[in-house]
Design a protein around this motif. Structure first.
Motif, PDB file in Angstrom:
ATOM      1  N   HIS A  19       0.830  -1.203   0.000  1.00  0.00           N
ATOM      2  CA  HIS A  19       0.000   0.000   0.000  1.00  0.00           C
ATOM      3  C   HIS A  19       0.865   1.254   0.000  1.00  0.00           C
ATOM      4  CE1 HIS A  19      -3.514   2.456   0.595  1.00  0.00           C
ATOM      5  NE2 HIS A  19      -3.026   2.985   1.710  1.00  0.00           N
ATOM      6  N   ALA A  20       1.867   1.288   0.884  1.00  0.00           N
ATOM      7  CA  ALA A  20       2.749   2.450   0.946  1.00  0.00           C
ATOM      8  C   ALA A  20       3.601   2.567  -0.312  1.00  0.00           C
ATOM      9  CB  ALA A  20       3.640   2.366   2.182  1.00  0.00           C
ATOM     10  N   ASP A  21       3.903   1.435  -0.937  1.00  0.00           N
ATOM     11  CA  ASP A  21       4.660   1.464  -2.188  1.00  0.00           C
ATOM     12  C   ASP A  21       3.881   2.198  -3.267  1.00  0.00           C
ATOM     13  OD1 ASP A  21       5.762  -0.561  -4.787  1.00  0.00           O
ATOM     14  OD2 ASP A  21       7.155   0.486  -3.485  1.00  0.00           O
ATOM     15  N   ASN A  22       2.579   1.933  -3.357  1.00  0.00           N
ATOM     16  CA  ASN A  22       1.730   2.633  -4.328  1.00  0.00           C
ATOM     17  C   ASN A  22       1.645   4.123  -4.013  1.00  0.00           C
ATOM     18  OD1 ASN A  22       1.153   0.302  -5.813  1.00  0.00           O
ATOM     19  ND2 ASN A  22      -0.587  -0.229  -4.504  1.00  0.00           N
ATOM     20  N   GLN A  23       1.531   4.450  -2.708  1.00  0.00           N
ATOM     21  CA  GLN A  23       1.495   5.861  -2.327  1.00  0.00           C
ATOM     22  C   GLN A  23       2.817   6.550  -2.665  1.00  0.00           C
ATOM     23  OE1 GLN A  23       0.514   5.206   1.798  1.00  0.00           O
ATOM     24  NE2 GLN A  23      -1.614   5.834   1.489  1.00  0.00           N
ATOM     25  N   THR A  24       3.909   5.822  -2.480  1.00  0.00           N
ATOM     26  CA  THR A  24       5.226   6.371  -2.795  1.00  0.00           C
ATOM     27  C   THR A  24       5.335   6.704  -4.276  1.00  0.00           C
ATOM     28  OG1 THR A  24       6.268   5.160  -0.968  1.00  0.00           O
ATOM     29  CG2 THR A  24       7.706   5.886  -2.747  1.00  0.00           C
ATOM     30  N   LYS A  25       4.835   5.820  -5.126  1.00  0.00           N
ATOM     31  CA  LYS A  25       4.874   6.078  -6.577  1.00  0.00           C
ATOM     32  C   LYS A  25       4.055   7.311  -6.934  1.00  0.00           C
ATOM     33  CE  LYS A  25       5.495   1.167  -7.642  1.00  0.00           C
ATOM     34  NZ  LYS A  25       4.845  -0.065  -8.182  1.00  0.00           N
ATOM     35  N   THR A  26       2.882   7.460  -6.298  1.00  0.00           N
ATOM     36  CA  THR A  26       2.056   8.651  -6.545  1.00  0.00           C
ATOM     37  C   THR A  26       2.786   9.914  -6.133  1.00  0.00           C
ATOM     38  OG1 THR A  26       0.016   7.385  -6.229  1.00  0.00           O
ATOM     39  CG2 THR A  26      -0.133   9.776  -5.987  1.00  0.00           C
ATOM     40  N   LEU A  31       5.687  15.140  -6.799  1.00  0.00           N
ATOM     41  CA  LEU A  31       6.840  15.978  -6.487  1.00  0.00           C
ATOM     42  C   LEU A  31       7.859  16.036  -7.607  1.00  0.00           C
ATOM     43  CD1 LEU A  31       7.344  14.860  -2.774  1.00  0.00           C
ATOM     44  CD2 LEU A  31       6.457  17.047  -3.562  1.00  0.00           C
ATOM     45  N   GLY A  32       7.653  15.263  -8.659  1.00  0.00           N
ATOM     46  CA  GLY A  32       8.599  15.257  -9.756  1.00  0.00           C
ATOM     47  C   GLY A  32       9.937  14.644  -9.387  1.00  0.00           C
ATOM     48  N   LEU A  33       9.908  13.642  -8.498  1.00  0.00           N
ATOM     49  CA  LEU A  33      11.137  12.983  -8.060  1.00  0.00           C
ATOM     50  C   LEU A  33      11.377  11.732  -8.899  1.00  0.00           C
ATOM     51  CD1 LEU A  33      10.617  13.352  -4.204  1.00  0.00           C
ATOM     52  CD2 LEU A  33      12.129  14.695  -5.654  1.00  0.00           C
ATOM     53  N   SER A  34      12.648  11.430  -9.133  1.00  0.00           N
ATOM     54  CA  SER A  34      12.977  10.333 -10.050  1.00  0.00           C
ATOM     55  C   SER A  34      13.106   8.984  -9.369  1.00  0.00           C
ATOM     56  CB  SER A  34      14.279  10.649 -10.799  1.00  0.00           C
ATOM     57  OG  SER A  34      15.347  10.827  -9.883  1.00  0.00           O
ATOM     58  N   THR A  35      13.207   8.956  -8.041  1.00  0.00           N
ATOM     59  CA  THR A  35      13.402   7.685  -7.331  1.00  0.00           C
ATOM     60  C   THR A  35      12.454   7.554  -6.153  1.00  0.00           C
ATOM     61  OG1 THR A  35      15.072   8.550  -5.798  1.00  0.00           O
ATOM     62  CG2 THR A  35      15.858   7.718  -7.931  1.00  0.00           C
ATOM     63  N   ALA A  40      10.910   7.999   0.060  1.00  0.00           N
ATOM     64  CA  ALA A  40      11.050   7.195   1.281  1.00  0.00           C
ATOM     65  C   ALA A  40      11.714   8.005   2.385  1.00  0.00           C
ATOM     66  CB  ALA A  40      11.853   5.936   0.985  1.00  0.00           C
ATOM     67  N   ARG A  41      12.745   8.785   2.050  1.00  0.00           N
ATOM     68  CA  ARG A  41      13.411   9.605   3.069  1.00  0.00           C
ATOM     69  C   ARG A  41      12.443  10.620   3.669  1.00  0.00           C
ATOM     70  NH1 ARG A  41      17.822   9.029  -0.553  1.00  0.00           N
ATOM     71  NH2 ARG A  41      17.270  10.955  -1.650  1.00  0.00           N
ATOM     72  N   LEU A  42      11.623  11.254   2.797  1.00  0.00           N
ATOM     73  CA  LEU A  42      10.622  12.190   3.311  1.00  0.00           C
ATOM     74  C   LEU A  42       9.630  11.471   4.232  1.00  0.00           C
ATOM     75  CD1 LEU A  42       9.734  14.303   0.132  1.00  0.00           C
ATOM     76  CD2 LEU A  42      10.885  15.121   2.199  1.00  0.00           C
ATOM     77  N   ALA A  43       9.213  10.260   3.806  1.00  0.00           N
ATOM     78  CA  ALA A  43       8.224   9.511   4.589  1.00  0.00           C
ATOM     79  C   ALA A  43       8.791   9.088   5.943  1.00  0.00           C
ATOM     80  CB  ALA A  43       7.762   8.292   3.796  1.00  0.00           C
ATOM     81  N   ILE A  44      10.027   8.577   5.944  1.00  0.00           N
ATOM     82  CA  ILE A  44      10.637   8.136   7.203  1.00  0.00           C
ATOM     83  C   ILE A  44      10.821   9.320   8.140  1.00  0.00           C
ATOM     84  CG2 ILE A  44      12.719   7.116   8.220  1.00  0.00           C
ATOM     85  CD1 ILE A  44      12.998   5.531   5.534  1.00  0.00           C
ATOM     86  N   GLU A  64      11.561  -3.760  -3.401  1.00  0.00           N
ATOM     87  CA  GLU A  64      12.673  -3.384  -2.550  1.00  0.00           C
ATOM     88  C   GLU A  64      13.621  -2.432  -3.263  1.00  0.00           C
ATOM     89  OE1 GLU A  64      14.608  -6.981  -1.465  1.00  0.00           O
ATOM     90  OE2 GLU A  64      15.638  -7.216  -3.375  1.00  0.00           O
ATOM     91  N   ILE A  65      14.323  -1.624  -2.460  1.00  0.00           N
ATOM     92  CA  ILE A  65      15.341  -0.726  -2.990  1.00  0.00           C
ATOM     93  C   ILE A  65      16.618  -0.945  -2.203  1.00  0.00           C
ATOM     94  CG2 ILE A  65      13.668   1.004  -3.754  1.00  0.00           C
ATOM     95  CD1 ILE A  65      14.390   2.662  -1.326  1.00  0.00           C
TER      96      ILE A  65
END
Length: 508
Positions: A19-26, A31-35, A40-44, A64-65
């Motif tokens: 679920h969080a993976d899908n939110q991360t992609k959105t 934000l126009g981020l490439s990775t 993830a850093r913002l979320a953590i 996984e990353i």
């Protein structure tokens, strides 16, 4: 975090929930981020600003990353310190071991991604409003020196020994070698020093002076080892560390090592452990093509064999692999008794049953050669192209010495298998606690070219296993030397697997 280090973290891979993976992609698109790592850093960070993590069960089904994308060498200590400090102050979890750290990071990523997604929705999906919310909430990270003064970095790097470069240079000078340390890597048990010699003519003096170097550095009975460097005039010197600084690689490290191995059923990739700098060691048993594992009692031979067998089971199905397990002492292979991978659905336990299984393997080999001949092909790989699919058979004898000394005729049959069975898809793993000329004689030795030596008591035993000394100077507890046909010997440290770990990995 007493059982892991920053190096171990940087070599790992992490994931969040599906679920969080899908939110991360959105959020990447917003934000126009490439990775995903940037989100993830913002979320953590968002999650770390809150209190105790909830008891919510968080799956690990997101993609996984690698840690090298999530952290840098410069800031990993800060992030680890923040996560550990949060866990300690909020009582979220006991911070022992890599699995626990993975869980903490996954939960923070999961919680933070959800909160950021809510922020996006609450801003009516307006980019400027959303970014303004992030800016207003942002808190500066603690200065690195503050973290270090609180001991956070030291706790996260508990297994990394203090840099002994100065002592090494002084000790080298004492044995008449002038050198300079150009780099240091802390491995699981050894520290590797990249050393530049000021006079290459002193290399022979260094080779002859390793025992005196150990004495000068107060290494007790442990020996430094020397290997070729990566540039002119350089060598690598591996210096053993005290046991309380060792980093143990366990079940998760083995699983991570095998993730890059294809599951196509065409190879027999095994991973007995990691090298001196912590990188997984892997090789293909189909090209080995047979392997001897030897070492004194209690030095990790059985655990090494389990690592090899688990490696095979993890990447195969019963249609591509069968295990012919022979246990003369009736103590080692019980955990595999109900495995679907057993050849003919049973193990050989005790001397008579083991001898019968060897006879059956010889008969199987002869039958396979007959079938290959009918197809006019030379191997099971060629037979598969003609539509005849034969599974690999890996025959493993736990204690070769017991079997050979009970019946010398068995040795000749094992030799015949070692000489001929490769093309028929049958490969041997022979293990022994008594490596001597009586149990591993010349003809068998010449046909089993791949060797793993754990700690032995005498250099003569090392000579039997490796055809060279060195295993008598190993550190014990799974420390080993891996030597494959046509390659130089490689120092390695075996995975530490409990019987519970093995059982969980065998249950497939």
């Amino acid at each position: 975090m007493s059982t892991i280090s920053l190096q171990q973290i940087m070599a790992a891979r992490f994931r969040t929930s599906a679920h969080a993976d899908n939110q991360t992609k959105t959020l990447m698109e917003v934000l126009g981020l490439s990775t995903k790592a940037a989100v993830a850093r913002l979320a953590i960070g968002r999650s770390l600003s809150l209190g105790k993590l909830t008891e919510e069960q968080v799956d690990a089904k997101g993609l996984e990353i690698p840690a090298s994308s999530l952290f840098t060498q410069d800031d990993v200590a800060i992030w680890v310190g923040l996560i550990l400090t949060h866990a300690r102050t909020s009582g979220s979890a006991a911070t022992e071991g890599m699995d626990t750290f993975r869980g903490l990071l996954r939960q923070h990523w999961h919680r933070g991604a959800g909160l950021l997604y809510d922020d996006w929705r609450n801003s009516n999906e307006d980019f400027d409003d959303f970014v303004g919310t992030l800016v207003k909430r942002r808190a500066d990270l603690p200065d690195r020196s503050v973290l270090q003064s609180e001991g956070t970095r030291e706790k996260a790097e508990n297994t990394a020994a203090a840099d002994q470069s100065g002592q090494l240079i002084r000790s080298l000078s004492e044995i008449g070698v002038n050198a300079e340390v150009k780099g240091v890597v802390h491995g699981p048990r050894l520290t590797r020093y990249r050393v530049a010699l000021r006079d290459v003519n002193q290399l022979d003096k260094l080779k002859r002076g390793l025992e005196r170097l150990a004495l000068a550095m107060s290494l007790q009975q442990q020996m430094p080892t020397l290997s070729a460097g990566d540039e002119a005039r350089t060598v690598m010197i591996d210096v053993p560390r005290p046991r309380d600084t060792w980093r143990v690689e366990g079940k998760q490290a083995l699983i991570d090592a095998l993730r890059t191995v294809p599951s196509n059923g065409q190879h027999l990739i095994v991973s007995p452990g990691v090298d001196v700098v912590g990188k997984p060691i892997q090789f293909d048993l189909t090209t080995a093509p047979h392997l001897l594992v030897g070492g004194a009692t209690g030095q990790g031979k059985s655990v090494c064999v389990h690592s090899l067998l688990v490696s095979l089971i993890t990447k195969h199905s019963p249609s591509t692999l069968r295990l012919a397990l022979m246990d003369p002492k009736q103590v080692e292979f019980g955990v595999y008794s109900s495995s679907r991978f057993l050849w003919r659905d049973s193990m050989a336990v005790g001397g008579p049953a083991c001898r019968t299984m060897i006879d059956d393997l010889v008969a199987e080999m002869d039958d396979r050669y007959r079938r290959l001949s009918e197809l006019n092909v030379n191997s099971i790989a060629d037979a598969a192209k003609r539509g005849m699919h034969l599974p690999f058979i890996v025959a493993c004898i736990d204690e070769l010495a017991d079997l050979v000394l009970q019946d010398r005729d068995v040795e000749q049959k094992i030799v015949r298998l070692a000489q001929m069975a490769r093309a028929a898809g049958i490969h041997l793993i022979l293990a022994t606690q008594r490596p001597d000329a009586q149990t591993f004689r010349g003809l068998l030795r010449s046909n089993v070219p791949a060797r793993i030596a754990l700690t032995v008591q005498k250099s003569s035993e090392s000579q039997i296993i490796l055809d060279e000394p060195g295993a008598e100077d190993l550190l014990g507890r799974g420390d080993m030397i891996v030597k494959l046909s046509g390659t130089d010997a490689v120092r390695a440290h075996g995975y530490l697997l409990s019987l519970t770990d093995v059982e969980s990995l065998v249950r497939k």
